[in-house]
Design a protein around this motif. Structure first.
Motif, PDB file in Angstrom:
ATOM      1  N   LEU A  30       0.820  -1.137   0.007  1.00  0.00           N
ATOM      2  CA  LEU A  30      -0.001  -0.039   0.081  1.00  0.00           C
ATOM      3  C   LEU A  30       0.819   1.329   0.062  1.00  0.00           C
ATOM      4  O   LEU A  30       0.512   2.156  -0.722  1.00  0.00           O
ATOM      5  CB  LEU A  30      -0.837  -0.095   1.214  1.00  0.00           C
ATOM      6  CG  LEU A  30      -1.535   1.208   1.498  1.00  0.00           C
ATOM      7  CD1 LEU A  30      -2.667   1.846   0.259  1.00  0.00           C
ATOM      8  CD2 LEU A  30      -2.740   1.150   2.638  1.00  0.00           C
ATOM      9  N   TYR A  60      -3.352   8.186  -0.518  1.00  0.00           N
ATOM     10  CA  TYR A  60      -3.311   6.927   0.589  1.00  0.00           C
ATOM     11  C   TYR A  60      -5.060   6.878   0.759  1.00  0.00           C
ATOM     12  O   TYR A  60      -5.403   5.654   1.214  1.00  0.00           O
ATOM     13  CB  TYR A  60      -2.880   7.535   1.815  1.00  0.00           C
ATOM     14  CG  TYR A  60      -3.126   6.755   3.218  1.00  0.00           C
ATOM     15  CD1 TYR A  60      -2.411   5.278   3.453  1.00  0.00           C
ATOM     16  CD2 TYR A  60      -3.894   7.477   4.132  1.00  0.00           C
ATOM     17  CE1 TYR A  60      -2.508   4.747   4.504  1.00  0.00           C
ATOM     18  CE2 TYR A  60      -4.017   6.576   5.364  1.00  0.00           C
ATOM     19  CZ  TYR A  60      -3.438   5.152   5.401  1.00  0.00           C
ATOM     20  OH  TYR A  60      -3.777   4.687   6.772  1.00  0.00           O
ATOM     21  N   SER A  93      -6.368   3.188   0.146  1.00  0.00           N
ATOM     22  CA  SER A  93      -6.640   2.282   1.193  1.00  0.00           C
ATOM     23  C   SER A  93      -8.051   1.836   1.225  1.00  0.00           C
ATOM     24  O   SER A  93      -8.465   1.150   2.228  1.00  0.00           O
ATOM     25  CB  SER A  93      -6.038   3.051   2.525  1.00  0.00           C
ATOM     26  OG  SER A  93      -6.847   4.358   2.747  1.00  0.00           O
ATOM     27  N   LEU A 124      -9.028  -0.340   8.631  1.00  0.00           N
ATOM     28  CA  LEU A 124      -8.325  -0.827   7.570  1.00  0.00           C
ATOM     29  C   LEU A 124      -8.293  -2.564   7.722  1.00  0.00           C
ATOM     30  O   LEU A 124      -7.774  -2.739   9.091  1.00  0.00           O
ATOM     31  CB  LEU A 124      -7.000  -0.287   7.226  1.00  0.00           C
ATOM     32  CG  LEU A 124      -6.970   1.463   6.978  1.00  0.00           C
ATOM     33  CD1 LEU A 124      -5.446   1.722   6.665  1.00  0.00           C
ATOM     34  CD2 LEU A 124      -7.837   1.287   5.334  1.00  0.00           C
TER      35      LEU A 124
END
Ligand SMILES: C[S@@+](CC[C@H](N)C(=O)[O-])C[C@H]1O[C@@H](n2cnc3c(N)ncnc32)[C@H](O)[C@@H]1O
Length: 269
Positions: free
Chosen positions: A153, A242, A246, A256
């Motif tokens: 990520l 992000y 995400s 998450l």
């Protein structure tokens, strides 16, 4: 510390003064291997365990809870102070691989995400092997060669925002080893130990997206060093990348759920 390399200095900078920030953010991803590692070490009440590179003391705390006698070492004074506060039953000492000079010999040694931070991995395992009593066990965890979303990520965020990559600490080729079960087992075998098991431990790291971002934003680890090298504009672009990238890992609990994996091995002297 006779074996000190430039790699060690660069790595040490990653942790200096960052203990609390590490404990509140990235330590969570290292915690998934603690119980499997302690199981593999076959700990019993009274086992004398060395927690090398203790960081915020996660292994030390868990081993004390199993009734072990614990010595915890780390080169970073800030980490040591936090480990001492969190694991008041442990003996906490400064020390760095591969030159740990301890008189004591141990029934068990745990190196949780430490061999991936040392300049000389083989010399470090040899040092640990020398600190085991005959019949004692050592276990280690490292990040795998093949990244999972837990790590990738960040790579996607860097690429999407066009962030600059500052020079990273790289091991010289003669000290490199494959970040696989066979590679980690190979270090143990080359240190005269008998490998009992080497495996990949898969897990899912469940974490609040703000807390996860705050790890590097507070300067923790190599991602923290990368954040510090960006302009404010690039950091803003990283933040929006992000948020977007995400989102696919968001669960119905609003957290998450990041798949991750670690390579572990345990060996006996
Ligand atoms: C990723 S943290 C892991 C901390 C802890 N074992 C855990 O599981 O949370 C890496 C730790 O290794 C320590 N470290 C760095 N270089 C080291 C060395 N040469 N010898 C021993 N520890 C080292 C750092 O100070 C840091 O506390």
């Amino acid at each position: 510390m006779g074996h000190e390399t430039g790699f060690d200095e660069l790595i040490r900078d990653k942790w200096a003064g960052r203990a609390q920030a590490y404990a509140e953010t990235f330590a969570g991803q290292c915690a998934h291997t603690v119980e499997p590692m302690l199981d593999a070490l076959g700990l019993r009440p009274g086992t004398v365990l060395l927690d090398v590179g203790t960081g915020a003391g996660a292994v030390a705390v868990a081993a004390l809870a199993r009734g072990c006698e614990v010595v915890a070492v780390d080169p970073e004074p800030d980490m040591l102070a936090l480990a001492a506060a969190r694991a008041p039953g442990a003996t906490v000492l400064p020390g760095a691989l591969p030159d740990l000079r301890l008189e004591q010999r141990f029934d068990a040694i745990a190196a949780n995400f430490v061999l991936n931070h040392v300049g000389e991995p083989l010399a470090s395992v040899r040092c640990l092997a020398g600190l085991l009593r005959p019949g004692g066990r050592v276990a280690a965890a490292i990040w795998p060669a093949e990244p999972r979303p837990l790590q990738s990520l960040w790579t996607e965020v860097i690429d999407a925002a066009g962030a600059v990559r500052p020079p990273v600490a790289k091991l010289p080729p003669e000290h490199e080893f494959p970040r696989t079960p066979d590679g980690l087992a190979g270090l143990f075998e080359a240190s005269g130990l008998d490998v009992e098991r080497a495996w990949v431990h898969e897990f899912v790291h469940v974490v609040d997206a703000e807390i996860w971002w705050s790890g590097p934003a507070r300067g923790v680890s190599s991602m923290g060093q990368l954040f510090e090298a960006q302009t404010p504009e690039v950091l803003l672009a990283m933040r929006s990348a992000y948020d977007r990238l995400s989102a696919r890992y968001l669960g119905s609990d609003g957290l998450l759920h990041l798949p991750g994996a670690a390579v572990l091995a345990v060996a006996v002297r």
